[in-house]
Design a protein around this motif. Sequence first.
Motif, PDB file in Angstrom:
ATOM      1  N   ASN A   1       0.933  -1.119   0.017  1.00 31.62           N
ATOM      2  CA  ASN A   1       0.010   0.199  -0.080  1.00 31.62           C
ATOM      3  C   ASN A   1       1.004   1.634  -0.112  1.00 31.62           C
ATOM      4  O   ASN A   1       2.032   1.346   0.466  1.00 31.62           O
ATOM      5  CB  ASN A   1      -1.009   0.014   1.259  1.00 31.62           C
ATOM      6  N   ALA A   2       0.246   2.335  -0.688  1.00 37.60           N
ATOM      7  CA  ALA A   2       0.930   3.697  -0.545  1.00 37.60           C
ATOM      8  C   ALA A   2       0.325   4.615   0.393  1.00 37.60           C
ATOM      9  O   ALA A   2      -1.170   4.491   0.398  1.00 37.60           O
ATOM     10  CB  ALA A   2       1.093   4.093  -1.868  1.00 37.60           C
ATOM     11  N   PHE A   3       0.990   5.268   1.289  1.00 38.82           N
ATOM     12  CA  PHE A   3       0.190   6.261   2.267  1.00 38.82           C
ATOM     13  C   PHE A   3       0.571   7.734   1.772  1.00 38.82           C
ATOM     14  O   PHE A   3       1.625   7.866   1.805  1.00 38.82           O
ATOM     15  CB  PHE A   3       0.561   6.040   3.328  1.00 38.82           C
ATOM     16  N   SER A   4      -0.310   8.367   1.865  1.00 34.82           N
ATOM     17  CA  SER A   4      -0.188  10.054   1.535  1.00 34.82           C
ATOM     18  C   SER A   4      -0.250  10.816   2.640  1.00 34.82           C
ATOM     19  O   SER A   4      -0.486  10.184   3.813  1.00 34.82           O
ATOM     20  CB  SER A   4      -1.131  10.426   0.531  1.00 34.82           C
ATOM     21  N   GLY A   5      -0.097  12.001   2.608  1.00 32.88           N
ATOM     22  CA  GLY A   5      -0.251  12.918   3.665  1.00 32.88           C
ATOM     23  C   GLY A   5      -1.695  12.920   4.502  1.00 32.88           C
ATOM     24  O   GLY A   5      -1.551  13.338   5.644  1.00 32.88           O
ATOM     25  N   THR A   6      -2.690  12.395   3.755  1.00 32.18           N
ATOM     26  CA  THR A   6      -3.930  12.245   4.319  1.00 32.18           C
ATOM     27  C   THR A   6      -3.756  10.793   5.387  1.00 32.18           C
ATOM     28  O   THR A   6      -4.932  10.872   6.058  1.00 32.18           O
ATOM     29  CB  THR A   6      -5.077  12.193   3.201  1.00 32.18           C
ATOM     30  N   GLY A   7      -3.137  10.038   5.041  1.00 28.10           N
ATOM     31  CA  GLY A   7      -2.692   8.757   5.876  1.00 28.10           C
ATOM     32  C   GLY A   7      -3.776   7.766   5.083  1.00 28.10           C
ATOM     33  O   GLY A   7      -3.661   6.783   5.895  1.00 28.10           O
ATOM     34  N   ALA A   8      -4.283   7.881   4.110  1.00 24.28           N
ATOM     35  CA  ALA A   8      -5.121   6.948   3.628  1.00 24.28           C
ATOM     36  C   ALA A   8      -4.221   6.098   2.546  1.00 24.28           C
ATOM     37  O   ALA A   8      -3.535   6.705   1.763  1.00 24.28           O
ATOM     38  CB  ALA A   8      -6.513   7.607   2.981  1.00 24.28           C
ATOM     39  N   ALA A   9      -4.671   4.614   2.679  1.00 25.91           N
ATOM     40  CA  ALA A   9      -4.041   3.988   1.383  1.00 25.91           C
ATOM     41  C   ALA A   9      -4.648   4.452  -0.022  1.00 25.91           C
ATOM     42  O   ALA A   9      -5.673   4.790  -0.121  1.00 25.91           O
ATOM     43  CB  ALA A   9      -4.103   2.606   1.761  1.00 25.91           C
ATOM     44  N   ARG A  10      -3.743   4.506  -0.929  1.00 20.55           N
ATOM     45  CA  ARG A  10      -4.269   4.888  -2.335  1.00 20.55           C
ATOM     46  C   ARG A  10      -4.605   3.736  -3.106  1.00 20.55           C
ATOM     47  O   ARG A  10      -4.162   2.415  -2.979  1.00 20.55           O
ATOM     48  CB  ARG A  10      -3.142   5.354  -3.118  1.00 20.55           C
TER      49      ARG A  10
END
Length: 86
Positions: A77-86
């Motif tokens: 998984n990839a996590f962004s600044g929002t903390g959600a997985a893309r």
Amino acid sequence: MRPLFVLIKCEMGRAYETAREAVDRIEEVSEIYSISGQYDLLGKFYLAPDQDPGLFVTETVQRLPGVKDTFTLITFNAFSGTGAAR
């Protein structure tokens, strides 16, 4: 597209040459970083969902001039600044 990270150990004095070859030859390359430690380069590649990571590494990355060894990291998984997985 799914990311694949490959640590690349190069023959002495060939890291920059190998990095240039990778960005010129491999269409799946996103970035190649020069790094310190046991490996010389870190490659980020994006593979199609049906593309075999093992074949990609052995038939594409390991055949670059100057490559001595590789270590492959497969991501989940990839996590962004929002903390959600893309």
